[in-house]
Write a protein that holds these residues in place. Structure first.
Motif, PDB file in Angstrom:
ATOM      1  N   THR A  36       0.457  -1.414   0.158  1.00 22.40           N
ATOM      2  CA  THR A  36       0.081  -0.126  -0.005  1.00 22.40           C
ATOM      3  C   THR A  36       0.732   1.351  -0.155  1.00 22.40           C
ATOM      4  O   THR A  36       0.288   2.271   0.264  1.00 22.40           O
ATOM      5  CB  THR A  36      -0.944  -0.104   1.297  1.00 22.40           C
ATOM      6  N   ASP A  37       2.350   0.862  -0.002  1.00 18.71           N
ATOM      7  CA  ASP A  37       3.010   2.280   0.367  1.00 18.71           C
ATOM      8  C   ASP A  37       2.605   2.833  -1.354  1.00 18.71           C
ATOM      9  O   ASP A  37       3.108   2.361  -2.678  1.00 18.71           O
ATOM     10  CB  ASP A  37       4.241   2.331   0.489  1.00 18.71           C
ATOM     11  N   ALA A  38       2.668   4.346  -1.457  1.00 18.59           N
ATOM     12  CA  ALA A  38       3.039   4.689  -2.647  1.00 18.59           C
ATOM     13  C   ALA A  38       4.703   5.572  -3.240  1.00 18.59           C
ATOM     14  O   ALA A  38       5.208   5.338  -2.285  1.00 18.59           O
ATOM     15  CB  ALA A  38       1.445   6.007  -3.201  1.00 18.59           C
ATOM     16  N   GLY A  46      13.381  14.573  -5.258  1.00 18.90           N
ATOM     17  CA  GLY A  46      11.549  14.604  -4.859  1.00 18.90           C
ATOM     18  C   GLY A  46      10.944  14.555  -4.129  1.00 18.90           C
ATOM     19  O   GLY A  46       9.940  13.883  -3.937  1.00 18.90           O
ATOM     20  N   ALA A  47      11.552  12.998  -3.278  1.00 21.62           N
ATOM     21  CA  ALA A  47      10.663  12.176  -2.840  1.00 21.62           C
ATOM     22  C   ALA A  47      11.546  11.659  -1.129  1.00 21.62           C
ATOM     23  O   ALA A  47      12.542  11.607  -1.758  1.00 21.62           O
ATOM     24  CB  ALA A  47      10.473  10.648  -3.035  1.00 21.62           C
ATOM     25  N   TYR A  48      10.987  12.005  -0.619  1.00 19.74           N
ATOM     26  CA  TYR A  48      11.237  11.260   1.378  1.00 19.74           C
ATOM     27  C   TYR A  48      10.548  10.435   2.338  1.00 19.74           C
ATOM     28  O   TYR A  48       9.881  10.806   3.134  1.00 19.74           O
ATOM     29  CB  TYR A  48      11.863  12.471   1.629  1.00 19.74           C
ATOM     30  N   ASP A  49      10.045   9.341   1.261  1.00 20.37           N
ATOM     31  CA  ASP A  49       9.107   8.310   1.721  1.00 20.37           C
ATOM     32  C   ASP A  49       9.425   7.284   1.429  1.00 20.37           C
ATOM     33  O   ASP A  49       9.989   6.255   0.916  1.00 20.37           O
ATOM     34  CB  ASP A  49       7.873   8.806   1.147  1.00 20.37           C
ATOM     35  N   ALA A  50       8.436   5.934   2.634  1.00 19.12           N
ATOM     36  CA  ALA A  50       9.326   4.480   2.761  1.00 19.12           C
ATOM     37  C   ALA A  50       8.876   3.808   0.909  1.00 19.12           C
ATOM     38  O   ALA A  50       9.329   3.677   0.827  1.00 19.12           O
ATOM     39  CB  ALA A  50       8.158   4.035   3.494  1.00 19.12           C
ATOM     40  N   SER A 124      13.118  19.972  -2.348  1.00 20.78           N
ATOM     41  CA  SER A 124      11.783  19.905  -2.639  1.00 20.78           C
ATOM     42  C   SER A 124      10.767  20.114  -1.435  1.00 20.78           C
ATOM     43  O   SER A 124      11.800  19.286  -0.541  1.00 20.78           O
ATOM     44  CB  SER A 124      11.503  18.869  -3.480  1.00 20.78           C
ATOM     45  N   ASP A 125       9.507  20.727  -0.788  1.00 19.53           N
ATOM     46  CA  ASP A 125       9.273  20.644  -0.019  1.00 19.53           C
ATOM     47  C   ASP A 125       9.062  19.035   0.498  1.00 19.53           C
ATOM     48  O   ASP A 125       9.011  19.337   2.054  1.00 19.53           O
ATOM     49  CB  ASP A 125       7.935  21.255  -0.141  1.00 19.53           C
ATOM     50  N   VAL A 126       8.923  17.814  -0.358  1.00 16.78           N
ATOM     51  CA  VAL A 126       9.160  16.808   0.344  1.00 16.78           C
ATOM     52  C   VAL A 126      10.310  16.024  -0.205  1.00 16.78           C
ATOM     53  O   VAL A 126       9.600  14.431  -0.221  1.00 16.78           O
ATOM     54  CB  VAL A 126       7.573  16.158  -0.633  1.00 16.78           C
TER      55      VAL A 126
END
Length: 513
Positions: A36-38, A46-50, A124-126
């Motif tokens: 379910t991780d996106a 531009g990304a800092y998420d699992a 990047s903000d995220v």
């Protein structure tokens, strides 16, 4: 009889050859992994998420990486790395020979410098720029890359080994903006052959990979599901071979390791989930006494037992169990539920009751909706708060918290690397990733001071002080610490190595049995 014996020998050879051919064919079959991780972005800047970093750790290389269960990074795109001198302010790496991008061009030190510079420049903000806050400059000379740090930072090698250190082809990625489209030019163990946002990512072993791994793995297809129920449906229908992050809590609670039709891996994890607050003057949660009042009302034990069916553990500190510096600072400061103390704080603050605020969460991320409903119930049952709950699609949710549009928001945190520093600067440091607006000079000093110690156990005192301050100021309330669950079909092995809290998603460890 001799003729019959000869025929039997030939038949045996034929069967053996067919079995070998069949096995080799099986090795090439694609393993499908559901989650379910996106993926926020295919560009490391531009990304800092699992979800994004799980993909990055397979299609990009960093100079360093982590071995399963390891706490010290090892060379990957680099041949060797190390600090120069004892001041922990200069870090130098020599590149490995023969690493090439998909275009066939050899990776150079200039590509490494370019990759780090653009993360900080784009900011990047995220994105992960906050992870490189101690990086002052990068120099490239021949096959040597030298990092100059603004302050001593023993954790810098750990940060180099993360998605923030992913090396991109400087001829394919713009210097001042994120790359658009669905193409990836990396040097990892896999190449991305196809990508459809929120649907699938198809990965093929990179035949030209050169790095820390001996085997680049089997073909893999990642399938992205909108929520835990959709993932569970796909798993039960046998449309996927592996299910991870995250099946519904009631499904996880009912997993049986003795079930012959599947393989279940359950392990401790350093993943946490916290409730963050917008502390800016424009927020109804600006006054520290309002946030302290909330800390007297949150019932983590009930949350873990009812919403998560005992598949998570209540967490009372910023740094989770098993990580150096872990304490029980929130339990020590708020040892029991006490609505009377909460009311006294709000009365002292002079705010109108009930205090009204919005609570945001990401839809499709585990039990986020049920968790939000339970926290709303706990706060409102005191009569002291009125909570408006809103769910947002993951990318929209990230943008909203990054722009300060939410009063409160719950976010899971997967450790970037196995060190307490990953729970410091990014979560509660000034200009941290969670963008709460919280800034405390004492906290910032403690974060910087803790980075001076090459022996990380010596940083324990700083992290204890940091957590005491956070419990007092409450820019965040820790909720729970997760367990790691991976379920595979009976003919897939390696699920237990897929993730271990180092931020690396080891798809190459999956194999057919």
């Amino acid at each position: 009889m001799r003729i019959l014996a000869s025929l039997l020998v030939l038949a045996a050879v034929g069967v053996g050859g067919w079995q070998l051919w069949s096995s080799q064919q099986g090795e090439d079959r694609t393993i499908t992994v559901g989650t379910t991780d996106a993926v926020t972005s295919l560009d490391p800047a531009g990304a800092y998420d699992a979800g994004s970093w799980a993909l990055f750790s397979n299609v990009f290389q960093s100079l360093l990486t982590f071995e399963p269960g390891g706490v010290t990074p090892v060379p990957d795109a680099a041949r060797s790395c190390g600090f120069v001198g004892s001041q922990l302010r200069t870090y130098r790496c020599e590149l490995r020979e023969g690493v090439t991008f998909p275009s066939g061009r050899a990776m150079t030190a200039e590509d490494v410098k370019y990759s780090f510079d653009r993360v900080k420049r784009i900011k990047s903000d995220v994105g992960p720029s906050s992870l490189l806050d101690t990086l002052g400059s990068v120099n490239a000379s021949g096959r040597t890359v030298t990092f100059r740090l603004s302050s001593p930072d023993a954790t810098f090698p750990l940060k180099v080994a993360t998605g923030a250190g992913a090396i991109v082809d400087r001829e394919k990625y713009p210097a001042d903006a994120l790359r658009k489209g669905d193409s990836v030019d990396g040097t990892g163990p896999y190449t991305l052959t196809a990508f459809s946002k929120n649907a699938r990512a198809e990965l093929a072993p990179n035949a030209h990979y050169k790095g820390a791994l001996k085997d680049s793995g089997r073909p893999v297809e990642l399938r992205y599901y909108a929520d835990a129920d959709a993932l569970d449906t796909a798993w039960k229908a046998k449309r996927i071979d592996v299910a991870t992050r995250t099946l519904p809590p009631e499904v996880l609670a009912g997993l049986n390791t003795a079930d012959p039709g599947q393989r279940v891996s359950e392990a401790d994890s350093s993943e946490t989930r916290n409730l963050y607050f917008n502390t800016r003057a424009s927020s109804p949660l600006h006054d520290v006494r309002v946030r302290q009042a909330m800390a007297w009302l949150i019932d983590r034990d009930r949350l873990a037992a009812t919403v998560y069916k005992g598949t998570v553990d209540p967490l009372f500190s910023l740094i989770p169990t098993g990580i150096t510096g872990h304490t029980t600072s929130f339990f020590d400061t708020y040892p029991e539920l006490d609505p009377a103390k909460a009311r006294a704080l709000l009365t002292e603050a002079g705010v109108s009751l009930p205090v009204r605020f919005t609570y945001g969460y990401a839809t499709g991320r585990g039990a986020g909706a049920a968790e939000a409903a339970e926290i709303k119930r706990q706060l409102e049952s005191s009569g002291l708060f009125k909570v408006t709950v809103k769910g947002y699609e993951w990318s929209d949710f990230q943008k909203r918290w990054a722009s300060g549009k939410l009063d409160a928001y719950a976010v899971g945190w997967v450790a970037d690397f196995p060190d307490p520093d990953t729970y410091g600067g990014p979560l509660v440091g000034t200009d941290g990733t969670m963008n709460t607006g919280y800034s405390d000079k004492a906290v910032d000093r403690l974060i910087t001071a803790s980075q001076r110690f090459a022996d990380r156990s010596q940083a324990t005192r700083d992290f204890r002080s940091l957590q005491e301050t956070v419990a007092r100021d409450v820019p965040v309330i820790p909720l729970w610490q997760a367990k790691e669950y991976v379920v595979t079909s009976e003919d897939v092995g390696g699920g237990q190595y897929l993730s271990d809290g180092t931020g690396v998603f080891r798809l190459w460890r999956l194999t057919w049995i």
